[in-house]
Design a protein around this motif. Structure first.
Motif, mmCIF file in Angstrom:
data_model
loop_
_atom_site.group_PDB
_atom_site.id
_atom_site.type_symbol
_atom_site.label_atom_id
_atom_site.label_comp_id
_atom_site.label_asym_id
_atom_site.label_seq_id
_atom_site.Cartn_x
_atom_site.Cartn_y
_atom_site.Cartn_z
ATOM 1 N N ARG A 89 0.826 -1.212 0.000
ATOM 2 C CA ARG A 89 0.000 0.000 0.000
ATOM 3 C C ARG A 89 0.857 1.257 0.000
ATOM 4 O O ARG A 89 0.489 2.269 -0.610
ATOM 5 N N ASP A 99 4.139 -0.933 4.222
ATOM 6 C CA ASP A 99 2.764 -1.157 4.672
ATOM 7 C C ASP A 99 2.126 -2.046 3.599
ATOM 8 O O ASP A 99 1.878 -1.585 2.489
ATOM 9 N N LEU A 100 1.894 -3.305 3.920
ATOM 10 C CA LEU A 100 1.498 -4.233 2.864
ATOM 11 C C LEU A 100 0.570 -5.324 3.361
ATOM 12 O O LEU A 100 0.418 -5.539 4.560
ATOM 13 N N PHE A 101 -0.068 -5.974 2.382
ATOM 14 C CA PHE A 101 -0.859 -7.167 2.648
ATOM 15 C C PHE A 101 -0.033 -8.381 2.255
ATOM 16 O O PHE A 101 0.329 -8.535 1.086
ATOM 17 N N SER A 129 -5.439 -8.580 6.580
ATOM 18 C CA SER A 129 -4.969 -7.461 7.392
ATOM 19 C C SER A 129 -3.616 -6.987 6.882
ATOM 20 O O SER A 129 -2.741 -7.800 6.561
ATOM 21 N N ALA A 130 -3.469 -5.674 6.844
ATOM 22 C CA ALA A 130 -2.179 -5.111 6.451
ATOM 23 C C ALA A 130 -1.199 -5.218 7.605
ATOM 24 O O ALA A 130 -1.594 -5.291 8.781
ATOM 25 N N ASP A 157 3.007 -4.034 8.963
ATOM 26 C CA ASP A 157 4.186 -3.187 8.789
ATOM 27 C C ASP A 157 5.454 -4.031 8.869
ATOM 28 O O ASP A 157 5.571 -4.897 9.743
#
Length: 121
Positions: A32, A98-100, A106-107, A109
């Motif tokens: 993201r 910041d990713l899946f 849920s994302a 870190d």
């Protein structure tokens, strides 16, 4: 886990330039945003720059006009080009993703290990 591999830190004279890179790999479905933070000795970690999946960027006031964040389309490789460096830019610089992860709703870190930037006066 998603390792973030950083490179590019160095010792440079005031007024010089450096380019930091951060490469994310592994279990990534969607990134993201990618961010750069820095932490100087005796100080708290502070935000430097961010790039989002839509290409939008954001900078700390201290970085505006001197630093440029860029990345590939998937943001798996993100660079921070730093110009007109000042001694007060001396810090350990950290990459943040910041990713899946694949299979997760849920994302999360993830952080790189940091790279030292030292600017001499």
């Amino acid at each position: 886990q998603v390792p973030l591999v950083q490179s590019g830190g160095d010792l440079v004279q005031a007024g010089g330039s450096l380019r930091l890179s951060c490469v994310a790999s592994g279990n990534i479905a969607l990134i993201r945003a990618m961010r750069w933070y820095r932490q100087a000795p005796g100080k708290q970690r502070e935000f430097v720059a961010r790039i989002s999946s839509n290409g939008m960027t954001e900078y700390a006031d201290s970085a505006k006009g001197r630093f440029t964040i860029s990345g590939d389309v998937a943001l798996t490789t993100v660079d921070l080009a730093m110009h007109s460096l000042k001694p007060e830019d001396t810090a350990v610089y950290y990459c943040n993703a910041d990713l899946f992860p694949y299979g997760s709703t849920s994302a999360a870190d993830f952080w790189g290990l940091g790279t030292q930037v030292t600017v001499s006066s």
